[in-house]
Design an enzyme around this catalytic site. Structure first.
Site, PDB file in Angstrom:
ATOM      1  N   ARG A 261       0.784  -1.503   0.048  1.00 39.86           N
ATOM      2  CA  ARG A 261       0.038  -0.041   0.163  1.00 39.86           C
ATOM      3  C   ARG A 261       0.678   1.359   0.085  1.00 39.86           C
ATOM      4  O   ARG A 261       1.951   1.682   0.683  1.00 39.86           O
ATOM      5  CB  ARG A 261      -0.547   0.047   1.344  1.00 39.86           C
ATOM      6  CG  ARG A 261      -1.903  -1.134   1.083  1.00 39.86           C
ATOM      7  CD  ARG A 261      -2.947  -1.061   2.930  1.00 39.86           C
ATOM      8  NE  ARG A 261      -3.475  -2.130   2.089  1.00 39.86           N
ATOM      9  CZ  ARG A 261      -3.732  -3.478   2.680  1.00 39.86           C
ATOM     10  NH1 ARG A 261      -2.303  -4.344   2.513  1.00 39.86           N
ATOM     11  NH2 ARG A 261      -4.377  -4.589   2.143  1.00 39.86           N
TER      12      ARG A 261
ATOM     13  N   HIS B 112       2.896 -11.865  -5.637  1.00 39.51           N
ATOM     14  CA  HIS B 112       1.561 -12.969  -4.559  1.00 39.51           C
ATOM     15  C   HIS B 112       0.714 -14.336  -5.206  1.00 39.51           C
ATOM     16  O   HIS B 112      -0.346 -14.298  -4.856  1.00 39.51           O
ATOM     17  CB  HIS B 112       0.614 -11.967  -5.276  1.00 39.51           C
ATOM     18  CG  HIS B 112      -0.443 -11.881  -3.695  1.00 39.51           C
ATOM     19  ND1 HIS B 112      -1.487 -12.104  -3.095  1.00 39.51           N
ATOM     20  CD2 HIS B 112      -0.330  -9.862  -3.064  1.00 39.51           C
ATOM     21  CE1 HIS B 112      -2.291 -11.953  -2.454  1.00 39.51           C
ATOM     22  NE2 HIS B 112      -0.962 -10.023  -2.318  1.00 39.51           N
TER      23      HIS B 112
ATOM     24  N   HIS C 173      -0.934  -2.047  -4.305  1.00 37.91           N
ATOM     25  CA  HIS C 173      -0.432  -3.094  -5.644  1.00 37.91           C
ATOM     26  C   HIS C 173      -0.458  -2.599  -6.995  1.00 37.91           C
ATOM     27  O   HIS C 173      -1.340  -3.375  -7.882  1.00 37.91           O
ATOM     28  CB  HIS C 173      -1.149  -4.603  -5.313  1.00 37.91           C
ATOM     29  CG  HIS C 173      -1.063  -5.791  -4.509  1.00 37.91           C
ATOM     30  ND1 HIS C 173       0.106  -5.206  -3.593  1.00 37.91           N
ATOM     31  CD2 HIS C 173      -1.416  -5.953  -3.489  1.00 37.91           C
ATOM     32  CE1 HIS C 173      -0.219  -6.095  -2.346  1.00 37.91           C
ATOM     33  NE2 HIS C 173      -0.953  -6.655  -2.936  1.00 37.91           N
TER      34      HIS C 173
ATOM     35  N   ASP D  92      -1.882 -10.079   8.476  1.00 40.43           N
ATOM     36  CA  ASP D  92      -1.636  -8.931   7.056  1.00 40.43           C
ATOM     37  C   ASP D  92      -0.740  -8.009   7.195  1.00 40.43           C
ATOM     38  O   ASP D  92      -1.162  -7.188   7.256  1.00 40.43           O
ATOM     39  CB  ASP D  92      -2.871  -8.958   6.680  1.00 40.43           C
ATOM     40  CG  ASP D  92      -3.005  -7.867   5.315  1.00 40.43           C
ATOM     41  OD1 ASP D  92      -1.884  -8.081   4.284  1.00 40.43           O
ATOM     42  OD2 ASP D  92      -4.086  -6.979   4.963  1.00 40.43           O
TER      43      ASP D  92
ATOM     44  N   GLU E 170       4.618 -12.332   1.310  1.00 43.41           N
ATOM     45  CA  GLU E 170       5.403 -11.398   0.112  1.00 43.41           C
ATOM     46  C   GLU E 170       6.410 -11.073   0.177  1.00 43.41           C
ATOM     47  O   GLU E 170       6.488  -9.830   1.311  1.00 43.41           O
ATOM     48  CB  GLU E 170       3.954 -10.636  -0.515  1.00 43.41           C
ATOM     49  CG  GLU E 170       2.759 -11.314  -0.370  1.00 43.41           C
ATOM     50  CD  GLU E 170       1.668 -10.467  -0.511  1.00 43.41           C
ATOM     51  OE1 GLU E 170       1.797  -8.991  -0.939  1.00 43.41           O
ATOM     52  OE2 GLU E 170       0.456 -10.301   0.716  1.00 43.41           O
TER      53      GLU E 170
END
Length: 365
Positions: A84, A179, A109, A259, A327
């Protein structure tokens, strides 16, 4: 002995009618990879388990239409900026650049039409596939024309590597990653009800980045020791989530799982080879995945937003916590955080990054 070049077959067409190709890499260790020119997607990664039975260990969708309209970045190459950018804007050389907001007022992204929705050009090489993409000046609001190559390679030991190289004609920012959603139980059978919660995870990081309710970093990085974010020793993902619930951890509660970006231990120095970022092990299949990278961070996402409405070509559905993303990337919102490692790319420079997906359990097979 020369490595074979990957094989190609058609895989439908994009919504605007452009042909999509599927390229297949294989190796002596029994690992194979399928890569799409649409989004640079890692569509399949088949890996033998401890008993030699092969299965796909990444989540996938059945066709291009599903990837184009419904995919939460399954297996895709994301950019220009993975993760982000807060407020959908950043300032570079005194000029503010505004980007399209596609996630709660922020840019995720690379924006709604990021690299995950582009048709990449494929060049087969011995044992490898090089994908290239040209992103024009102003693409999704980012300055400068950018030329990117992403090279997938599969060696005889079964290691899948991904090398990025980026060049620009104007100062810009770049942060690229793959991803993939990993489920080491394998798609050949129905996953257990607890998804990847039994997977054992180790992350070679002593700090992570706390985030706001909108997943933007706030405050300084925090030590993981003694917290639900402490994966410095192998720990079941489900145990970490249970610890977070018991402790009333607001970070995990807001995301409904992990996350978050872990700040990796520093590399040995400039030009150092990839170091271990994470090790994931499935006790049921015996498969182990080791992720090595040159990047400073790793975003761990436990597929919190999946709801079972998506399925692969075999009808296997993808519910929440049915996979985990590892990631490798620069830190989120780096263009607005001068204290983070820089993501600025200048003309004449080449931004290189390498990530390796190794399967050490195959060494003893």
């Amino acid at each position: 002995m020369p490595r074979p070049v990957p094989l190609c077959e058609p895989f439908g067409a994009t919504p605007d009618g452009q042909a999509v190709e599927l390229w297949r890499l294989g190796c002596a260790a029994g690992v194979s990879a399928e890569i799409l020119t649409y989004g640079g997607i890692l569509h399949a990664l088949r890996v033998p388990d401890a008993a030699g039975r092969s299965a796909n260990v990444v989540l996938s969708l059945p066709d291009v239409a599903a990837y184009a309209t419904r995919s939460p970045y399954f297996g895709a190459l994301v950019g220009r900026y993975a993760n982000r950018i807060g407020g959908a804007r950043f300032t570079l050389d005194g000029r503010e650049h505004r980007l399209p907001a596609n996630d709660r007022g922020h840019t995720l992204h690379g924006g709604p039409d990021g690299f995950h929705r582009r048709l990449w050009r494929a060049e087969p090489l011995p044992g490898a596939l090089r994908l290239t993409l040209h992103s024009p000046d102003g693409d999704m609001g980012f300055p400068g024309a950018l030329d990117v190559s992403a090279t997938y390679a599969l060696d005889d030991e079964g290691t899948l590597s991904l090398d990025f190289a980026s060049r620009t004609d104007r100062p810009t920012v770049v942060n690229l990653c793959n991803h993939a959603y990993f489920d080491l139980t394998g798609a050949a059978r129905q996953a257990p009800p607890d998804g990847i919660l039994r997977h054992m995870l180790r992350i070679d990081a002593d700090h992570y980045l706390p985030v706001t309710a909108e997943a933007i970093p706030w405050g300084p990085q925090q030590a993981v020791a003694g917290s639900p974010f402490d994966f410095t020793s192998p720990r079941a993902i489900g145990d970490g989530l249970a610890a977070a619930e018991a402790a009333g951890d607001t970070q995990v509660k807001a995301a409904e799982g992990y996350d978050h970006c872990w700040v990796l231990r520093p590399a040995a120095g400039p030009g150092a080879p990839p170091r271990t970022a994470a090790v994931l092990h499935d006790p049921d299949s015996g498969r182990t995945l080791e992720v090595r990278t040159t990047e400073p961070g790793i975003q761990v996402y436990t597929a919190n937003a999946l709801d079972g409405s998506l399925s692969d070509a075999d009808g296997r559905r993808h519910p929440a916590h049915s996979a985990v993303c590892l990631e490798t990337q620069h830190l989120p919102d780096s263009p607005n955080r001068p204290q983070y490692p820089s993501t600025t790319l200048l003309p004449g420079e080449v931004r290189r990054s390498r990530t390796e997906f190794r399967f050490p359990h195959l060494a003893g097979a």
